[in-house]
Design a protein around this motif. Sequence first.
Motif, PDB file in Angstrom:
ATOM      1  N   LYS A  35       4.944  -8.483  -8.733  1.00 39.56           N
ATOM      2  CA  LYS A  35       4.562  -7.079  -8.883  1.00 39.56           C
ATOM      3  C   LYS A  35       4.483  -6.388  -7.517  1.00 39.56           C
ATOM      4  CE  LYS A  35       1.183  -4.080 -10.898  1.00 39.56           C
ATOM      5  NZ  LYS A  35       0.034  -3.895 -11.726  1.00 39.56           N
ATOM      6  N   MET A  36       5.044  -5.197  -7.449  1.00 39.31           N
ATOM      7  CA  MET A  36       4.998  -4.397  -6.225  1.00 39.31           C
ATOM      8  C   MET A  36       3.663  -3.662  -6.164  1.00 39.31           C
ATOM      9  SD  MET A  36       7.939  -4.891  -4.723  1.00 39.31           S
ATOM     10  CE  MET A  36       8.380  -3.515  -3.684  1.00 39.31           C
ATOM     11  N   ILE A  37       3.218  -3.363  -4.946  1.00 46.29           N
ATOM     12  CA  ILE A  37       1.996  -2.595  -4.732  1.00 46.29           C
ATOM     13  C   ILE A  37       2.314  -1.409  -3.833  1.00 46.29           C
ATOM     14  CG2 ILE A  37       0.458  -4.587  -4.992  1.00 46.29           C
ATOM     15  CD1 ILE A  37       0.284  -4.569  -1.865  1.00 46.29           C
ATOM     16  N   LYS A  38       1.443  -0.428  -3.844  1.00 46.20           N
ATOM     17  CA  LYS A  38       1.607   0.720  -2.954  1.00 46.20           C
ATOM     18  C   LYS A  38       0.678   0.519  -1.772  1.00 46.20           C
ATOM     19  CE  LYS A  38       1.736   5.729  -2.988  1.00 46.20           C
ATOM     20  NZ  LYS A  38       1.607   6.895  -3.872  1.00 46.20           N
ATOM     21  N   ILE A  39       1.254   0.605  -0.561  1.00 44.66           N
ATOM     22  CA  ILE A  39       0.455   0.556   0.645  1.00 44.66           C
ATOM     23  C   ILE A  39       0.739   1.824   1.449  1.00 44.66           C
ATOM     24  CG2 ILE A  39       0.381  -1.973   0.777  1.00 44.66           C
ATOM     25  CD1 ILE A  39       2.566  -1.785   2.957  1.00 44.66           C
ATOM     26  N   TRP A  40      -0.039   2.033   2.483  1.00 45.73           N
ATOM     27  CA  TRP A  40       0.143   3.185   3.357  1.00 45.73           C
ATOM     28  C   TRP A  40       0.424   2.670   4.754  1.00 45.73           C
ATOM     29  CZ3 TRP A  40       0.523   8.094   1.633  1.00 45.73           C
ATOM     30  CH2 TRP A  40       0.250   8.262   0.271  1.00 45.73           C
ATOM     31  N   PHE A  41       1.454   3.213   5.366  1.00 44.07           N
ATOM     32  CA  PHE A  41       1.908   2.790   6.690  1.00 44.07           C
ATOM     33  C   PHE A  41       1.667   3.932   7.659  1.00 44.07           C
ATOM     34  CE2 PHE A  41       5.399   2.326   9.815  1.00 44.07           C
ATOM     35  CZ  PHE A  41       5.145   1.035  10.254  1.00 44.07           C
ATOM     36  N   MET A  42       0.823   3.696   8.682  1.00 44.33           N
ATOM     37  CA  MET A  42       0.632   4.717   9.710  1.00 44.33           C
ATOM     38  C   MET A  42       1.667   4.460  10.800  1.00 44.33           C
ATOM     39  SD  MET A  42      -2.647   6.151  11.866  1.00 44.33           S
ATOM     40  CE  MET A  42      -2.947   4.720  12.895  1.00 44.33           C
ATOM     41  N   LEU A  43       2.606   5.360  10.908  1.00 43.94           N
ATOM     42  CA  LEU A  43       3.661   5.298  11.910  1.00 43.94           C
ATOM     43  C   LEU A  43       3.210   6.105  13.116  1.00 43.94           C
ATOM     44  CD1 LEU A  43       6.577   4.666  12.834  1.00 43.94           C
ATOM     45  CD2 LEU A  43       7.277   6.760  11.643  1.00 43.94           C
TER      46      LEU A  43
ATOM     47  N   ILE B 279       0.761   0.490  11.531  1.00 42.35           N
ATOM     48  CA  ILE B 279      -0.378  -0.241  10.979  1.00 42.35           C
ATOM     49  C   ILE B 279      -0.406   0.043   9.482  1.00 42.35           C
ATOM     50  CG2 ILE B 279      -2.880  -0.590  11.083  1.00 42.35           C
ATOM     51  CD1 ILE B 279      -2.715   0.854  13.877  1.00 42.35           C
ATOM     52  N   ILE B 280      -0.663  -0.990   8.672  1.00 39.92           N
ATOM     53  CA  ILE B 280      -0.705  -0.781   7.224  1.00 39.92           C
ATOM     54  C   ILE B 280      -2.137  -0.703   6.721  1.00 39.92           C
ATOM     55  CG2 ILE B 280       1.552  -1.760   6.714  1.00 39.92           C
ATOM     56  CD1 ILE B 280       0.174  -4.365   5.948  1.00 39.92           C
ATOM     57  N   TYR B 281      -2.321   0.074   5.669  1.00 38.87           N
ATOM     58  CA  TYR B 281      -3.621   0.276   5.024  1.00 38.87           C
ATOM     59  C   TYR B 281      -3.426   0.188   3.511  1.00 38.87           C
ATOM     60  CZ  TYR B 281      -4.976   1.941   9.587  1.00 38.87           C
ATOM     61  OH  TYR B 281      -5.221   2.013  10.933  1.00 38.87           O
TER      62      TYR B 281
ATOM     63  N   ALA C 219       1.325  10.825  14.759  1.00 41.76           N
ATOM     64  CA  ALA C 219       1.123   9.753  13.782  1.00 41.76           C
ATOM     65  C   ALA C 219       1.280  10.326  12.384  1.00 41.76           C
ATOM     66  CB  ALA C 219      -0.261   9.121  13.951  1.00 41.76           C
ATOM     67  N   PHE C 220       1.847   9.519  11.499  1.00 39.69           N
ATOM     68  CA  PHE C 220       2.111   9.933  10.126  1.00 39.69           C
ATOM     69  C   PHE C 220       1.693   8.822   9.174  1.00 39.69           C
ATOM     70  CE2 PHE C 220       5.200  11.644  13.049  1.00 39.69           C
ATOM     71  CZ  PHE C 220       5.207  12.996  12.753  1.00 39.69           C
ATOM     72  N   CYS C 221       1.145   9.191   8.025  1.00 35.47           N
ATOM     73  CA  CYS C 221       0.829   8.219   6.978  1.00 35.47           C
ATOM     74  C   CYS C 221       1.911   8.301   5.903  1.00 35.47           C
ATOM     75  CB  CYS C 221      -0.550   8.498   6.366  1.00 35.47           C
ATOM     76  SG  CYS C 221      -1.900   8.002   7.447  1.00 35.47           S
ATOM     77  N   LEU C 222       2.595   7.193   5.688  1.00 34.61           N
ATOM     78  CA  LEU C 222       3.717   7.154   4.754  1.00 34.61           C
ATOM     79  C   LEU C 222       3.439   6.149   3.639  1.00 34.61           C
ATOM     80  CD1 LEU C 222       6.477   6.896   7.499  1.00 34.61           C
ATOM     81  CD2 LEU C 222       5.726   8.961   6.315  1.00 34.61           C
ATOM     82  N   PRO C 223       3.637   6.546   2.369  1.00 31.44           N
ATOM     83  CA  PRO C 223       3.472   5.584   1.280  1.00 31.44           C
ATOM     84  C   PRO C 223       4.670   4.641   1.250  1.00 31.44           C
ATOM     85  CG  PRO C 223       4.188   7.692   0.406  1.00 31.44           C
ATOM     86  CD  PRO C 223       3.990   7.878   1.886  1.00 31.44           C
ATOM     87  N   PHE C 224       4.409   3.414   0.821  1.00 30.17           N
ATOM     88  CA  PHE C 224       5.467   2.407   0.820  1.00 30.17           C
ATOM     89  C   PHE C 224       5.208   1.412  -0.296  1.00 30.17           C
ATOM     90  CE2 PHE C 224       7.240  -1.639   2.538  1.00 30.17           C
ATOM     91  CZ  PHE C 224       8.561  -1.257   2.642  1.00 30.17           C
ATOM     92  N   GLU C 225       6.232   1.133  -1.091  1.00 31.56           N
ATOM     93  CA  GLU C 225       6.134   0.104  -2.122  1.00 31.56           C
ATOM     94  C   GLU C 225       6.444  -1.230  -1.466  1.00 31.56           C
ATOM     95  OE1 GLU C 225       5.310   0.388  -5.455  1.00 31.56           O
ATOM     96  OE2 GLU C 225       4.810   2.470  -5.017  1.00 31.56           O
ATOM     97  N   ALA C 226       5.541  -2.184  -1.608  1.00 37.26           N
ATOM     98  CA  ALA C 226       5.708  -3.471  -0.930  1.00 37.26           C
ATOM     99  C   ALA C 226       5.307  -4.605  -1.853  1.00 37.26           C
ATOM    100  CB  ALA C 226       4.849  -3.513   0.335  1.00 37.26           C
ATOM    101  N   PHE C 227       5.749  -5.799  -1.497  1.00 33.18           N
ATOM    102  CA  PHE C 227       5.235  -6.976  -2.167  1.00 33.18           C
ATOM    103  C   PHE C 227       3.812  -7.199  -1.658  1.00 33.18           C
ATOM    104  CE2 PHE C 227       9.848  -7.636  -2.254  1.00 33.18           C
ATOM    105  CZ  PHE C 227      10.017  -7.853  -3.612  1.00 33.18           C
ATOM    106  N   PRO C 228       2.943  -7.812  -2.460  1.00 40.86           N
ATOM    107  CA  PRO C 228       1.578  -8.076  -1.985  1.00 40.86           C
ATOM    108  C   PRO C 228       1.603  -8.793  -0.633  1.00 40.86           C
ATOM    109  CG  PRO C 228       1.740  -8.568  -4.309  1.00 40.86           C
ATOM    110  CD  PRO C 228       3.141  -8.286  -3.823  1.00 40.86           C
TER     111      PRO C 228
END
Length: 84
Positions: free
Chosen positions: A4-12, A28-30, A62-71
Amino acid sequence: EGTKMIKIWFMLILMSAPNAPSVKYNGIIYPTEEQCLSAQAEFLNMYEARPQEYKDSIAIDAFCLPFEAFPIKGMNYEGTKFGA
């Protein structure tokens, strides 16, 4: 059944300096948007508090970007919809 994929936030974080051959970056991921936006505000506030001569020598954003990732093993999802 796939993982299952999860949604994380990536601060670029992007950094540019005069005469540098390229733009440098860090990330950095959140687990939540709220945590990412809070970290982004803190980071940008620290930059704004620096002396003007520092800001004249390095440009940062800096930008916060949503990202679908594996756990991600070891990421703290406590308090999020992902559980822990």
